[in-house]
Design an enzyme around this catalytic site. Structure first.
Site, mmCIF file in Angstrom:
data_model
loop_
_atom_site.group_PDB
_atom_site.id
_atom_site.type_symbol
_atom_site.label_atom_id
_atom_site.label_comp_id
_atom_site.label_asym_id
_atom_site.label_seq_id
_atom_site.Cartn_x
_atom_site.Cartn_y
_atom_site.Cartn_z
ATOM 1 N N ASP A 1 9.290 -5.710 -4.882
ATOM 2 C CA ASP A 1 8.927 -7.455 -3.412
ATOM 3 C C ASP A 1 8.964 -8.266 -4.000
ATOM 4 O O ASP A 1 9.603 -9.096 -4.663
ATOM 5 C CB ASP A 1 7.247 -6.351 -3.969
ATOM 6 C CG ASP A 1 6.638 -6.877 -2.490
ATOM 7 O OD1 ASP A 1 5.602 -6.334 -1.981
ATOM 8 O OD2 ASP A 1 6.130 -8.416 -2.354
ATOM 9 N N THR B 1 9.312 0.230 7.954
ATOM 10 C CA THR B 1 8.818 -0.755 7.959
ATOM 11 C C THR B 1 8.605 -0.097 10.075
ATOM 12 O O THR B 1 9.072 0.703 10.445
ATOM 13 C CB THR B 1 9.198 -1.571 8.126
ATOM 14 O OG1 THR B 1 9.177 -1.158 6.278
ATOM 15 C CG2 THR B 1 8.784 -2.659 8.802
ATOM 16 N N GLN C 1 1.014 -1.067 -0.031
ATOM 17 C CA GLN C 1 -0.415 0.144 0.233
ATOM 18 C C GLN C 1 0.953 1.373 -0.136
ATOM 19 O O GLN C 1 0.649 2.139 -0.506
ATOM 20 C CB GLN C 1 -0.685 0.551 1.065
ATOM 21 C CG GLN C 1 -2.078 -1.377 1.660
ATOM 22 C CD GLN C 1 -2.968 -0.740 0.424
ATOM 23 O OE1 GLN C 1 -3.359 -0.818 -0.730
ATOM 24 N NE2 GLN C 1 -4.032 -0.724 0.778
ATOM 25 N N HIS D 1 8.106 6.687 17.666
ATOM 26 C CA HIS D 1 6.557 6.476 17.256
ATOM 27 C C HIS D 1 6.070 4.776 17.631
ATOM 28 O O HIS D 1 5.715 3.992 17.717
ATOM 29 C CB HIS D 1 7.175 5.995 15.641
ATOM 30 C CG HIS D 1 5.994 5.880 14.648
ATOM 31 N ND1 HIS D 1 4.909 6.829 14.466
ATOM 32 C CD2 HIS D 1 5.780 4.796 14.129
ATOM 33 C CE1 HIS D 1 4.428 6.527 13.709
ATOM 34 N NE2 HIS D 1 4.181 5.518 13.459
ATOM 35 N N ARG E 1 -0.227 14.560 10.728
ATOM 36 C CA ARG E 1 -1.841 14.327 11.680
ATOM 37 C C ARG E 1 -2.087 15.517 12.613
ATOM 38 O O ARG E 1 -3.235 16.358 12.735
ATOM 39 C CB ARG E 1 -1.588 13.286 12.740
ATOM 40 C CG ARG E 1 -1.695 12.268 11.244
ATOM 41 C CD ARG E 1 -1.803 10.669 12.011
ATOM 42 N NE ARG E 1 -2.005 9.357 10.557
ATOM 43 C CZ ARG E 1 -1.213 8.477 11.100
ATOM 44 N NH1 ARG E 1 -0.066 8.094 12.276
ATOM 45 N NH2 ARG E 1 -1.411 7.643 10.477
HETATM 46 P P1 A3D Z 1 2.045 -3.700 2.617
HETATM 47 O O1 A3D Z 1 0.756 -3.275 2.027
HETATM 48 O O2 A3D Z 1 1.558 -4.928 3.250
HETATM 49 O O3 A3D Z 1 3.519 -3.708 1.679
HETATM 50 C C1 A3D Z 1 4.138 -4.815 2.177
HETATM 51 C C2 A3D Z 1 5.194 -4.601 1.617
HETATM 52 O O4 A3D Z 1 5.811 -5.940 1.764
HETATM 53 C C3 A3D Z 1 4.186 -6.486 0.913
HETATM 54 O O5 A3D Z 1 4.250 -6.372 -0.120
HETATM 55 C C4 A3D Z 1 4.891 -7.351 0.661
HETATM 56 O O6 A3D Z 1 4.867 -9.176 0.000
HETATM 57 C C5 A3D Z 1 6.419 -7.139 0.945
HETATM 58 N N1 A3D Z 1 7.175 -7.966 1.959
HETATM 59 C C6 A3D Z 1 7.557 -8.369 2.713
HETATM 60 N N2 A3D Z 1 8.388 -9.628 3.082
HETATM 61 C C7 A3D Z 1 8.740 -9.069 2.255
HETATM 62 C C8 A3D Z 1 10.784 -9.000 2.398
HETATM 63 N N3 A3D Z 1 10.900 -9.999 2.421
HETATM 64 N N4 A3D Z 1 11.058 -8.245 0.904
HETATM 65 C C9 A3D Z 1 10.299 -7.470 -0.122
HETATM 66 N N5 A3D Z 1 9.309 -7.307 0.679
HETATM 67 C C10 A3D Z 1 8.380 -7.880 1.214
HETATM 68 O O7 A3D Z 1 2.372 -2.836 4.076
HETATM 69 P P2 A3D Z 1 2.361 -1.288 4.065
HETATM 70 O O8 A3D Z 1 2.440 -0.736 2.391
HETATM 71 O O9 A3D Z 1 0.639 -0.569 4.278
HETATM 72 O O10 A3D Z 1 3.461 -0.874 5.193
HETATM 73 C C11 A3D Z 1 4.169 -1.142 4.986
HETATM 74 C C12 A3D Z 1 4.753 -1.248 6.538
HETATM 75 O O11 A3D Z 1 4.616 0.030 6.992
HETATM 76 C C13 A3D Z 1 4.420 -1.879 7.640
HETATM 77 O O12 A3D Z 1 5.752 -2.651 8.678
HETATM 78 C C14 A3D Z 1 3.520 -0.828 9.024
HETATM 79 O O13 A3D Z 1 3.469 -0.873 9.672
HETATM 80 C C15 A3D Z 1 4.519 0.396 8.574
HETATM 81 N N6 A3D Z 1 3.995 2.276 9.019
HETATM 82 C C16 A3D Z 1 4.273 2.813 9.356
HETATM 83 C C17 A3D Z 1 4.405 4.106 9.281
HETATM 84 C C18 A3D Z 1 5.531 4.648 10.134
HETATM 85 O O14 A3D Z 1 4.617 5.893 10.356
HETATM 86 C C19 A3D Z 1 6.927 4.940 10.857
HETATM 87 C C20 A3D Z 1 2.855 4.324 9.031
HETATM 88 C C21 A3D Z 1 2.095 3.155 8.975
HETATM 89 C C22 A3D Z 1 2.164 2.108 8.498
#
Ligand code: A3D
Length: 321
Positions: free
Chosen positions: A34, A120, A13, A176, A152
């Site tokens: 990815d 992450t 996402q 965070h 925010r």
């Molecule tokens: P998501 O849409 O699940 O995307 C994560 C992607 O990582 C997926 O497409 C997976 O296939 C891929 N992935 C998993 N393992 C591996 C790997 N070993 N190598 C390569 N790719 C892999 O998640 P998202 O995009 O919504 O969120 C990503 C991260 O950001 C999460 O850990 C959230 O908790 C974090 N996040 C942090 C904040 C901060 O403010 C710090 C805010 C929102 C989300």
């Protein structure tokens, strides 16, 4: 001048939104990487087909092997698992730590000169481990959290005062997590400190306290609403602001999870503090004065980050300290 290369590790996402925003802002060519086959290629093609409509020139490619990120100027890391309802950021630690090991190795091998922005979660521990595993110098590895938390709070303040979000600045320190430290003393509206606005009758201490709580729970509020998935538009925009400050050497002073080596009396830890981000990465860590209550809140937040780092060390003792 050659275009910059932006590598996105994780095409979920946030990764997809990062690619879209990087394209719209013409920050450079983008590689979406990815582990899932087809996902980065599909998202990259979709965004590349949007480019003629929005009129930007950027190559957007998808990949499943790390060699595709070779020579990247900026790497933004979202690989891992996001929070699900009822799950804390800390629950993610064990899974995402292993992901950071792979990602760190990939960056160290193919993009050792990059500026790296980790997104992450749990953020402060993941960026610490990522820096270790990548072998890149700490001033070129940062975590994104404070820009999002600050955005925010800016939104909540702008709504409260019925003024433009543009004229509101906010200031958030610490890790965070639930113990993050929004500091109203350093928040302003058109340059007027928010505590002055309380004295002027624009709002009350109680309403400010509620906004601080809402900021702390900002991620969970969206997880609850979405039911499946977590926030991604604002997190992506926050990371793009940091990448842009580096690529254009804007030297913006923004809150970032940076490596501390003595600042704020802390060593060998990543925690959110104000920092200047420019072409050389973290160019300056800014130490602001904290009063006794603020210092206590900051220390509580740092203690929460220390607990996470200790948990990382239990899982991966080789990380050392
Ligand atoms: P998501 O849409 O699940 O995307 C994560 C992607 O990582 C997926 O497409 C997976 O296939 C891929 N992935 C998993 N393992 C591996 C790997 N070993 N190598 C390569 N790719 C892999 O998640 P998202 O995009 O919504 O969120 C990503 C991260 O950001 C999460 O850990 C959230 O908790 C974090 N996040 C942090 C904040 C901060 O403010 C710090 C805010 C929102 C989300």
């Amino acid at each position: 001048m050659a275009r910059s290369k932006i590598a996105l590790i994780g095409a979920g996402q946030i990764g997809g939104t990062l690619a879209l925003l990087a394209g719209l802002k013409e920050l450079g060519d983008v590689v979406l990487f990815d582990a899932a086959e087809g996902v980065p290629q599909g998202k990259a093609l979709d965004i590349a087909e949007l480019a003629p409509l929005e009129g930007f020139d950027a190559r957007i490619l998808g990949a499943n092997s790390y060699d595709a990120i070779e020579g990247a100027d900026v790497v933004m890391v979202t690989a891992g698992v996001p929070r699900k309802q009822g799950m804390s950021r800390d629950d993610l630690l064990a899974i995402n730590l292993r992901v950071m090991e792979q990602v760190g190795a990939g960056i160290g091998k193919y993009a050792p000169d990059a500026f790296v922005i980790c997104i992450t979660n749990p953020l402060d521990a993941m960026v610490w481990a990522l820096q270790r595993w990548s072998g890149l110098p700490p001033h070129r590895v940062v975590g994104m959290a404070g820009v999002l938390d600050g955005a925010r709070l800016r939104y909540f303040l702008a709504e409260e005062f019925d003024v433009s979000v543009e004229d509101v600045t906010a200031f958030v320190l610490g890790g965070h997590g639930a113990a993050m430290v929004p500091l109203m003393r350093y928040c302003t509206v058109g340059g007027i400190p928010v505590p002055d606005l309380v004295r002027m009758g624009w709002t009350s201490e109680e309403r400010l306290a509620a906004m601080v709580e809402r900021t702390r729970d900002g991620g969970a509020e969206i997880v609850t609403l979405l039911r499946t998935g977590a926030a991604f538009y604002a997190p992506a925009a926050a990371a793009i602001a940091m990448a842009e400050s580096h690529l254009k050497d804007k030297k913006r002073l923004m809150p970032a999870a940076v490596y501390l080596s003595g600042e704020y009396g802390l060593k060998d830890i990543y925690v959110g503090v104000p920092a200047v981000i420019g072409a050389r990465g973290v160019e300056r860590v800014v130490e602001v004065d904290l009063d006794r209550a603020e210092r206590a809140m900051f220390e509580k937040s740092v203690a929460a980050v220390e607990t996470l780092v200790d948990a990382c060390l239990k899982i991966a003792p080789g990380l050392g300290r």
